[in-house]
Design a protein around this motif. Structure first.
Motif, PDB file in Angstrom:
ATOM      1  N   PHE A   1       0.865  -1.187   0.000  1.00 55.35           N
ATOM      2  CA  PHE A   1       0.000   0.000   0.000  1.00 55.35           C
ATOM      3  C   PHE A   1       0.905   1.241   0.000  1.00 55.35           C
ATOM      4  O   PHE A   1       0.784   2.128   0.823  1.00 55.35           O
ATOM      5  N   ASP A   2       1.812   1.281  -0.944  1.00 54.27           N
ATOM      6  CA  ASP A   2       2.935   2.227  -0.963  1.00 54.27           C
ATOM      7  C   ASP A   2       2.549   3.696  -1.103  1.00 54.27           C
ATOM      8  O   ASP A   2       3.276   4.561  -0.637  1.00 54.27           O
ATOM      9  N   GLY A   3       1.432   3.982  -1.739  1.00 53.63           N
ATOM     10  CA  GLY A   3       1.071   5.384  -1.938  1.00 53.63           C
ATOM     11  C   GLY A   3       2.120   6.094  -2.768  1.00 53.63           C
ATOM     12  O   GLY A   3       2.538   5.598  -3.804  1.00 53.63           O
ATOM     13  N   ILE A   4       2.600   7.249  -2.293  1.00 55.19           N
ATOM     14  CA  ILE A   4       3.623   8.000  -3.020  1.00 55.19           C
ATOM     15  C   ILE A   4       5.014   7.768  -2.423  1.00 55.19           C
ATOM     16  O   ILE A   4       5.900   8.605  -2.528  1.00 55.19           O
TER      17      ILE A   4
ATOM     18  N   ILE B   1      19.143   6.125   5.840  1.00 52.49           N
ATOM     19  CA  ILE B   1      19.193   4.690   5.561  1.00 52.49           C
ATOM     20  C   ILE B   1      19.197   4.486   4.050  1.00 52.49           C
ATOM     21  O   ILE B   1      18.285   4.919   3.347  1.00 52.49           O
ATOM     22  N   LYS B   2      20.226   3.830   3.567  1.00 50.85           N
ATOM     23  CA  LYS B   2      20.355   3.592   2.134  1.00 50.85           C
ATOM     24  C   LYS B   2      19.502   2.397   1.718  1.00 50.85           C
ATOM     25  O   LYS B   2      19.401   1.417   2.445  1.00 50.85           O
ATOM     26  N   VAL B   3      18.904   2.511   0.556  1.00 53.08           N
ATOM     27  CA  VAL B   3      18.029   1.464   0.030  1.00 53.08           C
ATOM     28  C   VAL B   3      18.717   0.787  -1.147  1.00 53.08           C
ATOM     29  O   VAL B   3      19.116   1.443  -2.110  1.00 53.08           O
ATOM     30  N   GLU B   4      18.875  -0.528  -1.056  1.00 51.74           N
ATOM     31  CA  GLU B   4      19.460  -1.302  -2.151  1.00 51.74           C
ATOM     32  C   GLU B   4      18.414  -1.526  -3.232  1.00 51.74           C
ATOM     33  O   GLU B   4      18.654  -1.274  -4.407  1.00 51.74           O
ATOM     34  N   LYS B   5      17.260  -2.028  -2.836  1.00 49.99           N
ATOM     35  CA  LYS B   5      16.131  -2.251  -3.749  1.00 49.99           C
ATOM     36  C   LYS B   5      14.860  -1.870  -3.015  1.00 49.99           C
ATOM     37  O   LYS B   5      14.704  -2.150  -1.833  1.00 49.99           O
ATOM     38  N   TYR B   6      13.956  -1.243  -3.747  1.00 50.67           N
ATOM     39  CA  TYR B   6      12.683  -0.815  -3.156  1.00 50.67           C
ATOM     40  C   TYR B   6      11.561  -1.362  -4.011  1.00 50.67           C
ATOM     41  O   TYR B   6      11.405  -0.988  -5.172  1.00 50.67           O
ATOM     42  N   TYR B   7      10.809  -2.302  -3.444  1.00 52.70           N
ATOM     43  CA  TYR B   7       9.668  -2.911  -4.113  1.00 52.70           C
ATOM     44  C   TYR B   7       8.403  -2.277  -3.552  1.00 52.70           C
ATOM     45  O   TYR B   7       8.281  -2.101  -2.342  1.00 52.70           O
ATOM     46  N   ALA B   8       7.479  -1.940  -4.429  1.00 53.33           N
ATOM     47  CA  ALA B   8       6.261  -1.267  -3.998  1.00 53.33           C
ATOM     48  C   ALA B   8       5.027  -1.965  -4.551  1.00 53.33           C
ATOM     49  O   ALA B   8       4.987  -2.356  -5.716  1.00 53.33           O
ATOM     50  N   SER B   9       4.030  -2.097  -3.701  1.00 55.15           N
ATOM     51  CA  SER B   9       2.730  -2.600  -4.122  1.00 55.15           C
ATOM     52  C   SER B   9       1.749  -1.442  -4.029  1.00 55.15           C
ATOM     53  O   SER B   9       1.462  -0.937  -2.943  1.00 55.15           O
ATOM     54  N   GLU B  10       1.271  -1.017  -5.169  1.00 58.96           N
ATOM     55  CA  GLU B  10       0.323   0.098  -5.246  1.00 58.96           C
ATOM     56  C   GLU B  10      -0.497  -0.062  -6.520  1.00 58.96           C
ATOM     57  O   GLU B  10       0.004  -0.589  -7.518  1.00 58.96           O
TER      58      GLU B  10
ATOM     59  N   GLY C   1       2.493  -3.993  -8.345  1.00 59.43           N
ATOM     60  CA  GLY C   1       1.068  -3.979  -8.643  1.00 59.43           C
ATOM     61  C   GLY C   1       0.200  -4.353  -7.452  1.00 59.43           C
ATOM     62  O   GLY C   1       0.549  -4.131  -6.300  1.00 59.43           O
ATOM     63  N   ASP C   2      -0.921  -4.949  -7.760  1.00 64.64           N
ATOM     64  CA  ASP C   2      -1.967  -5.297  -6.796  1.00 64.64           C
ATOM     65  C   ASP C   2      -1.468  -6.310  -5.762  1.00 64.64           C
ATOM     66  O   ASP C   2      -0.989  -7.386  -6.116  1.00 64.64           O
ATOM     67  N   ILE C   3      -1.608  -5.966  -4.508  1.00 63.97           N
ATOM     68  CA  ILE C   3      -1.141  -6.837  -3.420  1.00 63.97           C
ATOM     69  C   ILE C   3      -1.795  -8.217  -3.449  1.00 63.97           C
ATOM     70  O   ILE C   3      -1.183  -9.205  -3.063  1.00 63.97           O
ATOM     71  N   THR C   4      -3.022  -8.290  -3.939  1.00 63.33           N
ATOM     72  CA  THR C   4      -3.713  -9.585  -3.977  1.00 63.33           C
ATOM     73  C   THR C   4      -3.134 -10.517  -5.037  1.00 63.33           C
ATOM     74  O   THR C   4      -3.459 -11.705  -5.049  1.00 63.33           O
ATOM     75  N   GLN C   5      -2.270  -9.985  -5.893  1.00 67.19           N
ATOM     76  CA  GLN C   5      -1.668 -10.790  -6.952  1.00 67.19           C
ATOM     77  C   GLN C   5      -0.214 -11.180  -6.656  1.00 67.19           C
ATOM     78  O   GLN C   5       0.399 -11.914  -7.430  1.00 67.19           O
ATOM     79  N   ILE C   6       0.319 -10.696  -5.546  1.00 64.94           N
ATOM     80  CA  ILE C   6       1.699 -11.010  -5.181  1.00 64.94           C
ATOM     81  C   ILE C   6       1.727 -12.387  -4.510  1.00 64.94           C
ATOM     82  O   ILE C   6       0.982 -12.650  -3.590  1.00 64.94           O
ATOM     83  N   THR C   7       2.624 -13.237  -5.005  1.00 68.00           N
ATOM     84  CA  THR C   7       2.741 -14.591  -4.460  1.00 68.00           C
ATOM     85  C   THR C   7       4.098 -14.769  -3.785  1.00 68.00           C
ATOM     86  O   THR C   7       5.038 -14.002  -4.016  1.00 68.00           O
ATOM     87  N   GLU C   8       4.189 -15.805  -2.979  1.00 68.88           N
ATOM     88  CA  GLU C   8       5.451 -16.124  -2.326  1.00 68.88           C
ATOM     89  C   GLU C   8       6.521 -16.447  -3.379  1.00 68.88           C
ATOM     90  O   GLU C   8       7.667 -16.007  -3.252  1.00 68.88           O
TER      91      GLU C   8
END
Length: 67
Positions: A9-12, A24-33, A53-60
């Motif tokens: 639910f990343d928003g902006i 804090i340095k970020v190596e990779k930033y994954y967002a679900s929005e 994308g859609d959180i309901t579509q993210i799988t393990e």
């Protein structure tokens, strides 16, 4: 030290702003929005953000493949 971040639910990407302000340095930033306007702001400010994308579509399996 760098972090890998998964923001649901990343928003902006206010979470990334907070990490940046805390030094804090970020190596990779994954967002679900799903809101296209929020995504466009994130991508303008942080073009390296990986949109999942859609959180309901993210799988393990999907997360495992991201590393």
């Amino acid at each position: 030290m760098k972090m890998r971040v998964l923001s649901l639910f990343d928003g902006i990407s206010c979470g990334r702003v907070a990490l940046e302000k805390a030094g804090i340095k970020v190596e990779k930033y994954y967002a679900s929005e799903i809101d296209k306007y929020a995504i466009s702001i994130t991508q303008k400010n942080y073009p390296d953000t990986i949109q999942l994308g859609d959180i309901t579509q993210i799988t393990e399996k999907m997360l495992d493949e991201l590393g």
